[in-house]
Design an enzyme around this catalytic site. Sequence first.
Site, PDB file in Angstrom:
ATOM      1  N   ASP A  34      -2.856  -8.009  -5.119  1.00  0.00           N
ATOM      2  CA  ASP A  34      -3.220  -6.829  -4.359  1.00  0.00           C
ATOM      3  C   ASP A  34      -3.696  -5.714  -5.288  1.00  0.00           C
ATOM      4  O   ASP A  34      -3.281  -5.647  -6.442  1.00  0.00           O
ATOM      5  CB  ASP A  34      -1.966  -6.350  -3.608  1.00  0.00           C
ATOM      6  CG  ASP A  34      -2.303  -5.480  -2.414  1.00  0.00           C
ATOM      7  OD1 ASP A  34      -3.509  -5.353  -2.092  1.00  0.00           O
ATOM      8  OD2 ASP A  34      -1.373  -4.924  -1.808  1.00  0.00           O
ATOM      9  N   ARG A  57       7.395 -10.977   5.049  1.00  0.00           N
ATOM     10  CA  ARG A  57       7.020 -10.697   6.437  1.00  0.00           C
ATOM     11  C   ARG A  57       7.746 -11.677   7.327  1.00  0.00           C
ATOM     12  O   ARG A  57       7.777 -12.868   7.040  1.00  0.00           O
ATOM     13  CB  ARG A  57       5.504 -10.863   6.651  1.00  0.00           C
ATOM     14  CG  ARG A  57       4.713  -9.820   5.924  1.00  0.00           C
ATOM     15  CD  ARG A  57       3.219  -9.969   6.208  1.00  0.00           C
ATOM     16  NE  ARG A  57       2.483  -9.074   5.335  1.00  0.00           N
ATOM     17  CZ  ARG A  57       1.155  -9.073   5.214  1.00  0.00           C
ATOM     18  NH1 ARG A  57       0.421  -9.919   5.914  1.00  0.00           N
ATOM     19  NH2 ARG A  57       0.565  -8.229   4.399  1.00  0.00           N
ATOM     20  N   GLN A 105       0.948 -11.199  -3.301  1.00  0.00           N
ATOM     21  CA  GLN A 105      -0.491 -10.959  -3.186  1.00  0.00           C
ATOM     22  C   GLN A 105      -1.082 -10.556  -4.536  1.00  0.00           C
ATOM     23  O   GLN A 105      -0.408  -9.960  -5.360  1.00  0.00           O
ATOM     24  CB  GLN A 105      -0.743  -9.801  -2.222  1.00  0.00           C
ATOM     25  CG  GLN A 105      -0.283 -10.056  -0.809  1.00  0.00           C
ATOM     26  CD  GLN A 105      -0.469  -8.813   0.047  1.00  0.00           C
ATOM     27  OE1 GLN A 105      -0.020  -7.727  -0.301  1.00  0.00           O
ATOM     28  NE2 GLN A 105      -1.143  -8.975   1.170  1.00  0.00           N
ATOM     29  N   LYS A 121     -14.216  -3.259   7.299  1.00  0.00           N
ATOM     30  CA  LYS A 121     -13.748  -4.143   6.222  1.00  0.00           C
ATOM     31  C   LYS A 121     -14.709  -5.295   6.018  1.00  0.00           C
ATOM     32  O   LYS A 121     -15.509  -5.623   6.905  1.00  0.00           O
ATOM     33  CB  LYS A 121     -12.358  -4.676   6.530  1.00  0.00           C
ATOM     34  CG  LYS A 121     -12.292  -5.534   7.780  1.00  0.00           C
ATOM     35  CD  LYS A 121     -10.939  -6.205   7.914  1.00  0.00           C
ATOM     36  CE  LYS A 121     -10.896  -7.086   9.162  1.00  0.00           C
ATOM     37  NZ  LYS A 121      -9.661  -7.834   9.311  1.00  0.00           N
ATOM     38  N   HIS A 159      -5.192  -1.378  -4.927  1.00  0.00           N
ATOM     39  CA  HIS A 159      -5.702  -0.271  -4.126  1.00  0.00           C
ATOM     40  C   HIS A 159      -6.503   0.625  -5.034  1.00  0.00           C
ATOM     41  O   HIS A 159      -6.044   1.009  -6.108  1.00  0.00           O
ATOM     42  CB  HIS A 159      -4.555   0.473  -3.451  1.00  0.00           C
ATOM     43  CG  HIS A 159      -3.852  -0.390  -2.451  1.00  0.00           C
ATOM     44  ND1 HIS A 159      -2.770  -1.168  -2.774  1.00  0.00           N
ATOM     45  CD2 HIS A 159      -4.127  -0.640  -1.144  1.00  0.00           C
ATOM     46  CE1 HIS A 159      -2.397  -1.852  -1.712  1.00  0.00           C
ATOM     47  NE2 HIS A 159      -3.197  -1.556  -0.706  1.00  0.00           N
ATOM     48  N   CYS A 169       0.783  -1.236   0.000  1.00  0.00           N
ATOM     49  CA  CYS A 169       0.000   0.000   0.000  1.00  0.00           C
ATOM     50  C   CYS A 169       0.818   1.292   0.000  1.00  0.00           C
ATOM     51  O   CYS A 169       0.522   2.191  -0.795  1.00  0.00           O
ATOM     52  CB  CYS A 169      -1.050  -0.008   1.099  1.00  0.00           C
ATOM     53  SG  CYS A 169      -0.719  -1.095   2.483  1.00  0.00           S
TER      54      CYS A 169
END
Length: 663
Positions: free
Chosen positions: A408, A388, A406, A490, A410, A359
Amino acid sequence: MSLDQSQISLTFPDGNARSYPAGTTPAEVAASISKSLEKKAISAQVNGAHWDLQWPIEADARIAINTMADDAPALELIRHDLAHIMARAVQEIWPEVNVTIGPVIENGWYYDFDRAAPFTPEDLGLIEKKMREIINRRDPVTTEVWDRDRAVAFYKAQNEPYKVELIEAIPGTEPIRMYWHGHWQDLCRGPHLQHTGQVPGDSWKLMSVAGAYWRGDSSRQMLQRIYGVAFQSKEKLKAHLHMLEEAAKRDHRKLGREMNLFHMQEEAPGQVFWHPDGWTIYTQLQDYMRRKQRAGGYREINTPQVVDRKLWEKSGHWDKYQHHMFLVEVDESRDGETDDAAVKDKAQTRINALKPMNCPCHVQVFNQGLKSYRDLPLRLAEFGSCARFEPSGALHGIMRVRGFTQDDAHIFCTEDQIQDECARFIDFLADVYAELGFPEFEIKFATRPEKRVGTDESWDYVEGALENAIKAVGRDYTLEPGDGAFYGPKLDFYLTDAIGRVWQCGTFQVDPNLPERLGASYIAADGDKHRPYMLHRACLGSFERFIGILIENWEGKLPFWLAPRQVVVAAITSEADAYVAEVVAALQAQGVRAEADIRNEKINYKVREHSVGKVPVILAVGAREVEDRTVSVRRLGEKQTSVQPLDAILAALAAEATPPDLR
RNA sequence: GCUGCUGUAGCUCAGAGGUAGAGCACUCCCUUGGUAAGGGAGAGGUCGAGAGUUCAAUUCUCUCCAGCAGCACCA
């Protein structure tokens, strides 16, 4: 209503009511009905509450007597009494062991003990034997409500400190209930069976022992937890144990090795070495997602892996997430010739972190150049490789790893675009899950937590937008009050696999916070700068974990378009070798992943090996097929074969190899 | 990270204080076989890493690493 204060009226499931003295117990009620019911009774439902046969009923109520034929109460009591019986067995064998808690869980129960020496597998056998003895004693179960101080004094005298702590945690308004199984005593809210002999002798089993923290708190004492499973009958226990074996067969770690998809090794714990066949699955899935996202209005980007701590400080990850980040220290003054990485000029050392999330980098892309409200919603997607530092004990095959990618994205948008984007995403996700073989999924809606940022009005608006979006696409959801992120609500998406397990994969989070921290803005129609909202969303979660789920869901027998090895063309005699090569080439020209097997082995051997290897289609060719320009088709899991013309099977397999979105 | 268990050939596993074994897989030979294992031969291991005890350690002890189960974690 009874007129007499000392009488109460009890209404039975058939609607009939009878009068009893106040304080009557369900045991007495059962006895008043029939001798056999008195014996068979295990507990009661009193106004819907699960009620011990010994607890007095003081007021008018609806009552139903439970027997072993009533599944839910029967299972609860069997499991709960077994927890006590196990704790009693342990203390009969090792009187010095302290008892703590022992609740009923799915399929069984556990009990946590404090004992210096670890329980061994042999100990479990001893405990089981003692438990059988206790069951055969048919000791009565009795109960009393005690005064709090008396109970505390009792447990102090018994040297059971955990029980004392438990009592102190019970709210003052609740009674302290004591139970006895024969002479053995435990603090327990009940209810329980009439006597230990009501527990079926052969429909339970002790499964394992493992550590567990006292009260679930990792800063406190580590206890030993013994798990057991229990059912109403031996058959159901057997079925359960069989199901566990079936689940073990699907283990992606085992299948990954057998199918030669990937491996992991100790130099890179929690990271995957993908082999050609595993990477084929990965790239198929990624290509598919790339097409879906492009069609869904996303623009794909790619951002750096190694990023200076300054950005993480701004985003807030440095404070809150640092212990999960891999840090990379680089001495920027290095001449490039010194090999010893330990020699560093501290003053010149720059600290970077491998990105644990995408992000902040995505906001950097958004921040390049002035954005207009006309650019919104801007959907930036990345197959973002993240690292991570997960705790070692959390790692699990390719499902929980330290390096992953991911799917992912945004979405930068205005407040009034949130609802549309949310609805759009739910449809997107439903489409993807259905095409990947998971038509069923659940939505959990997590709302504002206690600790949060932002005004109540803003939370009201955003939560309302999500709720409206779910309704607009006609889906159900369950509410998880207080489970939202500190910055926004969420949605989490849970899919159900072939053996009923649920996996959280997708997520959709509304975030006004990060754009604020990282200074994202756009020029609105009014000519002023405004903050966009940022919507974090993922559909599969991570490729690694999702492929693990796919492998377990399909037991390695992936749908044809995802199967790494789609077709093996096997020669029955070496006279067919040239034709095998021709068929393989023709399949490959159609985009089918085909390979030849012209080894010096019998067809039985080849069929077995490729079946074990989960190859969906085996084409066997011998002299007849060469002669007729046909192939003998054998599908995985089917014993029957069929002979088909080469052209027909080429067309059929090419169609099958087409990903679902391109059909 | 915590508690417990485990680490021997590519895989699954046996073994013992005196430097190792099976089955499958692999290589070669025979076999050309019609839909889930044809026969024979061969090759393959510093017994997870390091230290200690011992005349001797892969075996016993300690430390570390990794894996497994559970717990905790998964803003």
